[in-house]
Design an enzyme around this catalytic site. Structure first.
Site, PDB file in Angstrom:
ATOM      1  N   ASN A   4       2.135   8.526   3.819  1.00 28.76           N
ATOM      2  CA  ASN A   4       1.928   7.727   5.025  1.00 28.76           C
ATOM      3  C   ASN A   4       2.943   6.571   5.001  1.00 28.76           C
ATOM      4  O   ASN A   4       3.771   6.476   4.080  1.00 28.76           O
ATOM      5  CB  ASN A   4       0.476   7.261   5.148  1.00 28.76           C
ATOM      6  CG  ASN A   4       0.055   6.333   4.015  1.00 28.76           C
ATOM      7  OD1 ASN A   4       0.894   5.709   3.367  1.00 28.76           O
ATOM      8  ND2 ASN A   4      -1.239   6.235   3.772  1.00 28.76           N
ATOM      9  N   VAL A  31     -10.849   9.367   8.136  1.00 30.21           N
ATOM     10  CA  VAL A  31     -10.871   9.855   6.748  1.00 30.21           C
ATOM     11  C   VAL A  31     -10.617  11.365   6.764  1.00 30.21           C
ATOM     12  O   VAL A  31     -11.297  12.112   7.464  1.00 30.21           O
ATOM     13  CB  VAL A  31     -12.220   9.545   6.061  1.00 30.21           C
ATOM     14  CG1 VAL A  31     -12.224  10.104   4.635  1.00 30.21           C
ATOM     15  CG2 VAL A  31     -12.470   8.047   6.035  1.00 30.21           C
ATOM     16  N   LEU A  46       2.330   8.766  10.683  1.00 31.56           N
ATOM     17  CA  LEU A  46       2.426   7.444  11.320  1.00 31.56           C
ATOM     18  C   LEU A  46       1.127   7.074  12.026  1.00 31.56           C
ATOM     19  O   LEU A  46       1.150   6.398  13.060  1.00 31.56           O
ATOM     20  CB  LEU A  46       3.598   7.466  12.319  1.00 31.56           C
ATOM     21  CG  LEU A  46       4.955   7.921  11.755  1.00 31.56           C
ATOM     22  CD1 LEU A  46       5.962   8.162  12.874  1.00 31.56           C
ATOM     23  CD2 LEU A  46       5.490   6.882  10.767  1.00 31.56           C
ATOM     24  N   GLY A  69       1.651   9.666  15.332  1.00 35.84           N
ATOM     25  CA  GLY A  69       2.118  11.015  15.016  1.00 35.84           C
ATOM     26  C   GLY A  69       2.782  11.087  13.661  1.00 35.84           C
ATOM     27  O   GLY A  69       2.257  10.541  12.678  1.00 35.84           O
ATOM     28  N   GLY A  74     -16.633  12.055   8.565  1.00 34.87           N
ATOM     29  CA  GLY A  74     -16.582  12.634   7.221  1.00 34.87           C
ATOM     30  C   GLY A  74     -15.258  13.319   6.955  1.00 34.87           C
ATOM     31  O   GLY A  74     -14.556  13.727   7.872  1.00 34.87           O
ATOM     32  N   ASP A  99     -13.371   8.912  13.180  1.00 32.13           N
ATOM     33  CA  ASP A  99     -13.255   8.622  11.747  1.00 32.13           C
ATOM     34  C   ASP A  99     -11.938   9.243  11.270  1.00 32.13           C
ATOM     35  O   ASP A  99     -11.746  10.453  11.400  1.00 32.13           O
ATOM     36  CB  ASP A  99     -14.468   9.258  11.041  1.00 32.13           C
ATOM     37  CG  ASP A  99     -14.453   9.108   9.532  1.00 32.13           C
ATOM     38  OD1 ASP A  99     -13.452   8.614   8.987  1.00 32.13           O
ATOM     39  OD2 ASP A  99     -15.447   9.510   8.903  1.00 32.13           O
ATOM     40  N   GLY A 131      -5.105  12.543   7.058  1.00 35.76           N
ATOM     41  CA  GLY A 131      -3.855  12.714   6.311  1.00 35.76           C
ATOM     42  C   GLY A 131      -3.876  13.993   5.480  1.00 35.76           C
ATOM     43  O   GLY A 131      -2.858  14.691   5.357  1.00 35.76           O
ATOM     44  N   ASP A 132      -5.034  14.301   4.901  1.00 34.47           N
ATOM     45  CA  ASP A 132      -5.153  15.536   4.114  1.00 34.47           C
ATOM     46  C   ASP A 132      -4.991  16.755   5.017  1.00 34.47           C
ATOM     47  O   ASP A 132      -4.369  17.750   4.643  1.00 34.47           O
ATOM     48  CB  ASP A 132      -6.517  15.582   3.412  1.00 34.47           C
ATOM     49  CG  ASP A 132      -6.678  14.443   2.418  1.00 34.47           C
ATOM     50  OD1 ASP A 132      -5.669  14.062   1.793  1.00 34.47           O
ATOM     51  OD2 ASP A 132      -7.800  13.921   2.290  1.00 34.47           O
TER      52      ASP A 132
HETATM   53  O1  RIB Z   1      -7.937  11.209   1.893  1.00 30.20           O
HETATM   54  C1  RIB Z   1      -9.304  10.967   2.012  1.00 30.20           C
HETATM   55  C2  RIB Z   1      -9.965  11.033   0.657  1.00 30.20           C
HETATM   56  O2  RIB Z   1      -9.489   9.992  -0.146  1.00 30.20           O
HETATM   57  C3  RIB Z   1     -11.463  10.854   0.701  1.00 30.20           C
HETATM   58  O3  RIB Z   1     -12.152  12.069   0.907  1.00 30.20           O
HETATM   59  C4  RIB Z   1     -11.759  10.180  -0.620  1.00 30.20           C
HETATM   60  O4  RIB Z   1     -12.462  10.989  -1.521  1.00 30.20           O
HETATM   61  C5  RIB Z   1     -10.410   9.755  -1.186  1.00 30.20           C
HETATM   62  O5  RIB Z   1     -10.016  10.543  -2.225  1.00 30.20           O
END
Ligand code: RIB
EC number: 2.7.1.15
Length: 281
Positions: free
Chosen positions: A174, A224, A196, A200, A263, A222, A227-228
């Site tokens: 990031n 979270v 970004l 984007g 989540g 959310d 990025g993954d």
């Molecule tokens: O990228 C998000 C993750 O970062 C969360 O699920 C948390 O566990 C941390 O590792």
């Protein structure tokens, strides 16, 4: 088959009106628990996007392990490379999420830190993804076993051996992480993707921008796991042979969809959802 070498956490999430500043107490938050961890999130994201995925990682021999692994199991990720380590706790991430979807995360790595290079030395790895929530020497040992595409998400930002960067086909970071690594990101010749946030993402080769993609407008709940999702989607698309421009658009689309639900793992989009929104862009 994509082998993810990475972290597995249980996310303990407090969703409240605002994020606390240092020294501040914020009340009226709602509590939730979700499977998480950057490695586990990327493994499940890639599987939901149609890849065949194996996860190498570690959890504790405790009650949290089953909860941390349940969506990976339900999603069909191969968990034969996940160890249950006596004397360690399962990794935990303490997460605060604000009403506008921003987050703060503190990770207690537990068993993730106990994953050693010896744990991957016999692994057959073709394509791989890896994250820095496990020791860097273990990630390097896994990357050295890989015979195909090597995608590394250099998060959280920390000093890493040059040899690890030299093994990468793709580095994903990031903006904060990009500032931390600076020119070193581009020195080894890997494709570099910088996400970004709501703007984007951009893709670089040898320090030169080769593609840029704006994020689609979505209702952010959310962020979270976004990025993954972006990292997993970009990796899957490039392995499938999409052009770099199309792969970036696909990844930005997938990352945006992950922001629309709460989540980390519960929010990861399925392939059909991404294809559908991708087709409208
Ligand atoms: O990228 C998000 C993750 O970062 C969360 O699920 C948390 O566990 C941390 O590792």
């Amino acid at each position: 088959m994509i082998t993810v070498t990475g972290s597995i956490n249980l996310d303990i999430v407090a969703t409240g009106p605002t994020l606390p500043r240092p020294g501040e107490t914020v009340t009226n938050a709602r509590l939730a628990r979700h499977p998480g961890g950057k490695g586990a999130n990327q493994a499940l994201a890639a599987q939901r996007l149609g890849a065949d995925v194996r996860l190498i990682g570690a959890v504790g021999a405790d009650d949290m392990a089953e909860e941390a692994l349940k969506l990976l199991q339900a999603g069909g990720v191969d968990l034969s490379g996940v160890q249950h380590i006596n004397g360690e706790t399962t990794g935990v991430a303490l997460i605060a999420v604000s009403a506008d979807g921003e987050n703060l995360i503190v990770v207690c790595p537990g068993a993730n830190r106990a994953l050693r290079p010896a744990d991957v030395e016999d692994a057959d790895i073709t394509h791989m993804m890896g994250v820095l929530e496990i020791p860097a020497d273990t990630l390097l040992a896994a990357a050295n076993r890989a015979t195909g595409f090597v995608s590394l998400n250099l998060a959280p930002a920390m000093s890493v051996p040059d040899a690890l960067l030299a093994r990468a086909s793709l580095l994903c970071v990031n903006e904060t992480e990009a500032a931390f690594y600076g020119d070193a990101l581009h020195a080894a010749g890997a494709l570099v993707a910088i996400s970004l946030g709501g703007e984007g993402a951009a893709l670089y080769r040898n320090g030169t921008e080769i593609a840029r993609e704006a994020a689609p407008q979505v209702q952010v709940v959310d962020t979270v796991g976004a990025g993954d999702t972006f990292t997993a989607a970009l990796t899957v698309a490039l392995i499938e042979g999409m052009s770099e421009e199309a792969a970036l658009r696909f990844a930005v689309t997938a990352g945006a969809l992950a922001c629309t639900r709460a989540g980390a793992q519960p929010s990861l989009p399925k392939r059909a959802e991404v294809d559908s929104l991708f087709g409208t862009r």
